[in-house]
Design an enzyme around this catalytic site. Structure first.
Site, short mmCIF file in Angstrom:
data_model
loop_
_atom_site.label_atom_id
_atom_site.label_comp_id
_atom_site.label_asym_id
_atom_site.label_seq_id
_atom_site.Cartn_x
_atom_site.Cartn_y
_atom_site.Cartn_z
N LYS A 10 0.84 -1.20 0.00
CA LYS A 10 0.00 0.00 0.00
C LYS A 10 0.87 1.25 0.00
O LYS A 10 0.61 2.21 -0.73
CB LYS A 10 -0.94 0.00 1.21
CG LYS A 10 -2.11 -0.96 1.05
CD LYS A 10 -2.86 -1.22 2.35
CE LYS A 10 -3.91 -2.30 2.13
NZ LYS A 10 -4.51 -2.82 3.36
N GLN A 49 -4.92 -1.46 9.54
CA GLN A 49 -4.83 -2.80 8.95
C GLN A 49 -5.43 -3.83 9.91
O GLN A 49 -5.07 -3.89 11.07
CB GLN A 49 -3.35 -3.13 8.67
CG GLN A 49 -3.12 -4.45 7.97
CD GLN A 49 -3.66 -4.47 6.53
OE1 GLN A 49 -3.51 -3.51 5.79
NE2 GLN A 49 -4.32 -5.55 6.16
N ASP A 91 -11.38 2.82 4.06
CA ASP A 91 -11.78 1.41 3.96
C ASP A 91 -13.31 1.28 3.90
O ASP A 91 -13.83 0.22 3.58
CB ASP A 91 -11.27 0.62 5.18
CG ASP A 91 -10.11 -0.30 4.82
OD1 ASP A 91 -9.91 -0.57 3.62
OD2 ASP A 91 -9.41 -0.75 5.75
#
Ligand code: NDP
Length: 296
Positions: A53, A97, A120
């Site tokens: 990422k 994460q 997200d």
């Protein structure tokens, strides 16, 4: 094999290039979109995702802020970092994460993120906005699947869609997006009766299960479009391992009209959509028009 292969890798490269073009224009005016990624603990798979990422964020011309915290980080410390990132004007997107170490409550942590920076799309406000058809931050993997489907079909209106899997990160938001595009949507899961029969009515079949090669060719309606979200590591030859999807590719490709391969299908779209969401968040935060084609 008769199915067209949906090349998610090439499509994701085009999305990333589109994002990079917008970022370059913003940066020329002094605005650099920024993505903060928080990793707690030392899960090796998570570390690989976070590294990728970071690399792709920088390649798109955005600022990447990585925060690696030890596994024993307390809830208060993590919430303190999130509060600081929420308040930081250089940070437009925040991603924590998952999975988190067991002592940290993921719902509490995710819901501490400013919904406008929740790239997200997991914050309860964004879940509610998506569910009610309002402008939301949309989870990256289902957004990527939607882009691939729209690219193939144009309008999805009236199509029969079956989503196997009802997780909060893939199955449910995928179903919401398909509903938003006026599909007739069925969500299947581990308690669904006659799953092969349910799947056979799908014009669009999305498999997000986590069971290697579960969906067989005779579950698929001839000509259907199959989107395989699964990422499963299975033993390969000579003690190696390989990645397969939730769909038995060989038998499915003989029946489907189009199918995403694993790897090279949905996977690359996820990070591309993370970058797209970060750009969208930056534009919204600054009252700028949103780039076309990167949101539902
Ligand atoms: P979860 O484990 O959270 O959910 C799996 C879903 O599949 C559940 O709803 C479960 O049903 C259902 N399921 C399990 N077994 C069966 C079965 N035998 N028949 C029908 N349904 C079943 O997984 P995720 O949604 O997080 O991920 C799904 C897959 O997608 C995984 O392989 C994951 O690695 C992959 N993935 C890929 C991404 C990408 O970037 N390409 C991103 C995210 C995930 P129930 O609710 O009843 O238990």
């Amino acid at each position: 094999m008769s199915a067209a292969i949906i090349d998610g890798k090439a499509f994701a490269a085009r999305v990333r290039a589109q994002v990079a073009g917008h970022v370059a224009r913003l940066a020329a005016g002094g605005l650099v979109p920024g993505l903060a990624v928080v990793l707690v603990g030392d899960d090796p798979a998570s570390a690989v995702y976070v590294r990728n990422k970071g690399i792709q964020t920088k390649e798109a011309g955005m600022a990447s802020f990585e925060h690696r915290l030890p596994a024993e980080t307390s809830e208060a410390e993590l919430l303190g970092l999130i509060a600081a990132l929420n308040a930081d004007p250089a940070v437009h997107g925040i991603l924590v994460q998952l999975p988190l170490p067991k002592h940290l409550d993921p719902d509490l942590v995710i819901n501490a993120i400013d919904p406008a920076k929740d790239v997200d799309g997991f914050h309860i406000s964004n879940v509610g906005l998506l569910g009610t058809g309002q402008k939301a931050m949309v989870p990256c993997t289902p957004l990527g699947c939607l882009m691939l489907l729209r690219d193939r079909h144009g309008s999805l209106a009236g199509m029969e869609a079956v989503v196997i899997g009802r997780s909060n990160i893939v199955g449910k938001p995928m179903a919401q997006l398909l509903l938003g595009d006026s599909c007739t949507v069925t969500i299947a899961h581990s308690r669904t009766r006659n799953l092969p029969e349910v799947c056979r009515r799908a014009d669009i079949l999305v498999a997000a299960v986590g069971r290697p090669e579960m969906v067989k060719g005779d579950w698929i309606r001839p000509g259907a479009t199959v989107i395989d979200v699964g990422i499963n590591r299975v033993p390969g030859e000579g003690g190696t391992s390989r990645i397969v999807g939730d769909v038995d590719f060989a038998s499915a490709a003989a029946v489907a009209g189009a199918i995403t391969p694993v790897p090279g299908g949905v996977g690359p779209m996820t990070i591309a959509c993370l970058l797209a969401n970060t750009l969208t968040a930056c534009c919204r935060a600054n009252g700028l028009p949103e780039p076309e084609g990167l949101t539902p």
